[in-house]
Design a protein around this motif. Sequence first.
Motif, PDB file in Angstrom:
ATOM      1  N   UNK A 210       0.832  -1.206   0.000  1.00 53.44           N
ATOM      2  CA  UNK A 210       0.000   0.000   0.000  1.00 53.44           C
ATOM      3  C   UNK A 210       0.865   1.254   0.000  1.00 53.44           C
ATOM      4  N   UNK A 211       1.861   1.294   0.893  1.00 52.30           N
ATOM      5  CA  UNK A 211       2.750   2.452   0.971  1.00 52.30           C
ATOM      6  C   UNK A 211       3.541   2.635  -0.321  1.00 52.30           C
ATOM      7  N   UNK A 212       3.869   1.532  -0.991  1.00 50.61           N
ATOM      8  CA  UNK A 212       4.632   1.629  -2.242  1.00 50.61           C
ATOM      9  C   UNK A 212       3.883   2.435  -3.301  1.00 50.61           C
ATOM     10  N   UNK A 213       2.549   2.335  -3.306  1.00 49.78           N
ATOM     11  CA  UNK A 213       1.769   3.105  -4.272  1.00 49.78           C
ATOM     12  C   UNK A 213       2.001   4.601  -4.079  1.00 49.78           C
ATOM     13  N   UNK A 214       2.063   5.042  -2.819  1.00 47.14           N
ATOM     14  CA  UNK A 214       2.295   6.456  -2.542  1.00 47.14           C
ATOM     15  C   UNK A 214       3.752   6.842  -2.809  1.00 47.14           C
ATOM     16  N   UNK A 215       4.665   5.909  -2.605  1.00 50.31           N
ATOM     17  CA  UNK A 215       6.066   6.184  -2.971  1.00 50.31           C
ATOM     18  C   UNK A 215       6.176   6.457  -4.473  1.00 50.31           C
ATOM     19  N   UNK A 216       5.468   5.659  -5.264  1.00 56.18           N
ATOM     20  CA  UNK A 216       5.490   5.857  -6.716  1.00 56.18           C
ATOM     21  C   UNK A 216       4.842   7.192  -7.089  1.00 56.18           C
ATOM     22  N   UNK A 217       3.795   7.571  -6.386  1.00 56.53           N
ATOM     23  CA  UNK A 217       3.154   8.855  -6.643  1.00 56.53           C
ATOM     24  C   UNK A 217       4.123  10.009  -6.393  1.00 56.53           C
ATOM     25  N   UNK A 218       4.856   9.936  -5.300  1.00 59.30           N
ATOM     26  CA  UNK A 218       5.802  10.999  -4.962  1.00 59.30           C
ATOM     27  C   UNK A 218       6.905  11.135  -6.010  1.00 59.30           C
ATOM     28  N   UNK A 219       7.249  10.035  -6.645  1.00 59.46           N
ATOM     29  CA  UNK A 219       8.290  10.072  -7.687  1.00 59.46           C
ATOM     30  C   UNK A 219       7.845  10.851  -8.921  1.00 59.46           C
ATOM     31  N   UNK A 220       6.539  11.021  -9.091  1.00 57.17           N
ATOM     32  CA  UNK A 220       6.026  11.737 -10.262  1.00 57.17           C
ATOM     33  C   UNK A 220       6.200  13.253 -10.144  1.00 57.17           C
TER      34      UNK A 220
END
Length: 474
Positions: A210-220
């Motif tokens: 779940x947290x990984x999804x937000x990590x990927x969002x922050x990379x954008x």
Amino acid sequence: MTTASQTSGQKVHFIGICGVAMSAVATALWQKGYTVTGSDAGFFPPVSTHLTNLGIPYYAGFHPEKMIEGGVPDFVVVGNATATKNPEFLYVQEHNIPYKSYPEAMGEFLIQKNSIVVAGTYGKTTSSALLTHIFRHANLKPSYMIGGLMQNNLPSAHIDTGEWSIVEGDEYSTAKWDKRAKFMHYRPTHLLLTAVKWDHADIYPTEEFYFNAFRELLKLLPRNGQVIACLDTETLPNLLSEADIPFTSYGKHDKAQYRYGNISQSPKGIEFDIIYHGKIYKIESPMLGMYNAENITGCFALAHSIGIAPGDISDAIKTFPGMKRRLEKRYENDVTIIDDIAHSPEKAKSILANLKTIYPQSTIITVFEPNTGNRTPQSKPAYGSAFKDADEIIIPKLTKLKVDTAHPEKTFEGDELAKTIRESHANVHYIEDDEKLVEYLVHNRKKGDVIAFLGSHGFRGMIEETIKHLTGHN
């Protein structure tokens, strides 16, 4: 695939149009001049009412012959809940009709140069709607998409002429063929992050996933991107620290840069203070629910950070009535009727606690219908203290919902649910007939009572019928 540069007037069909987000995108394209049609398995207010009022044609069931009436669609938007063997989706693939998920359609048609994405486990819908209201009030002409319906009857999505877009960023998967989170399609330049708490276990089997999804969002985010984040849950600041991203903080936490406090609540709404750099801003909102102070503060912080004057923000907040089915006051006279989508014991408990604070002297009568996941034997423990702030609970006949025939799960009916709640609450009734339920509410009321309809569906017109009887228009 159809591109945004091509002219409107094209035909687009939505498979699963009655989802709130799908109907929002359909509305936005309809407003731009596209010929829009839609289909779905079932239709519930307020979305169905909204589509009907706009004049967007839709039909029940999935029928390829209806989909191509008047011409084959130029492209099709496929809802996330659409089964792989859906006959319309199969027809689209077999006949090479261009199709896309609604997040792809959003990214293509609605996202602007400055893209605000509101993401987090909760608070997204109200926050994205309030931000939109603030930006419109400031005449910034934002394009927007909100996963709910606003009480001011603005459409849930709109493509405008300004350089800003504001979208609700859902972390649920994009489509059957695209497992990325929906918010990965929205090219954020600004993020409003409300909270990160493990959710959607069906898609994210562990907290780390779940947290990984937000990590990927922050990379954008671009280098000059901006993050406004709530300090009140440890996980979110920890994620931002791990990603080495500076952010502006808000919350009730003492270290929050935009800190809220001194909250009071009444039937007229909420009042509180926002403190920023030692200056106090007085906030008044007609929205019910103490939790909305957090949502409002996040929106204030983001709007202020991009240059909107505090007085203009406060004025906009005063005129934003809130979302439909979020502590929505449907009727207020001798009796008050509240409508909310609280479809789980936990959500019902939270809403009832707020209502008890707002109406401390009132008798609170609750009509409750849970979603499918809260009709299972496994959900029974959650009902233990869920209704402690209700004086009376009424369970209606439960709406029949779609069942996964491949993995059927035992669920209980209304009488069993009433029996379960009765183990911890003495005053529980099961009324199977809708007309009798309305009659009971109308004839057993007294001045000052609050009737709260809590559940994810439209209660089959019972709210409207109750209001008709109370106003003498029966």
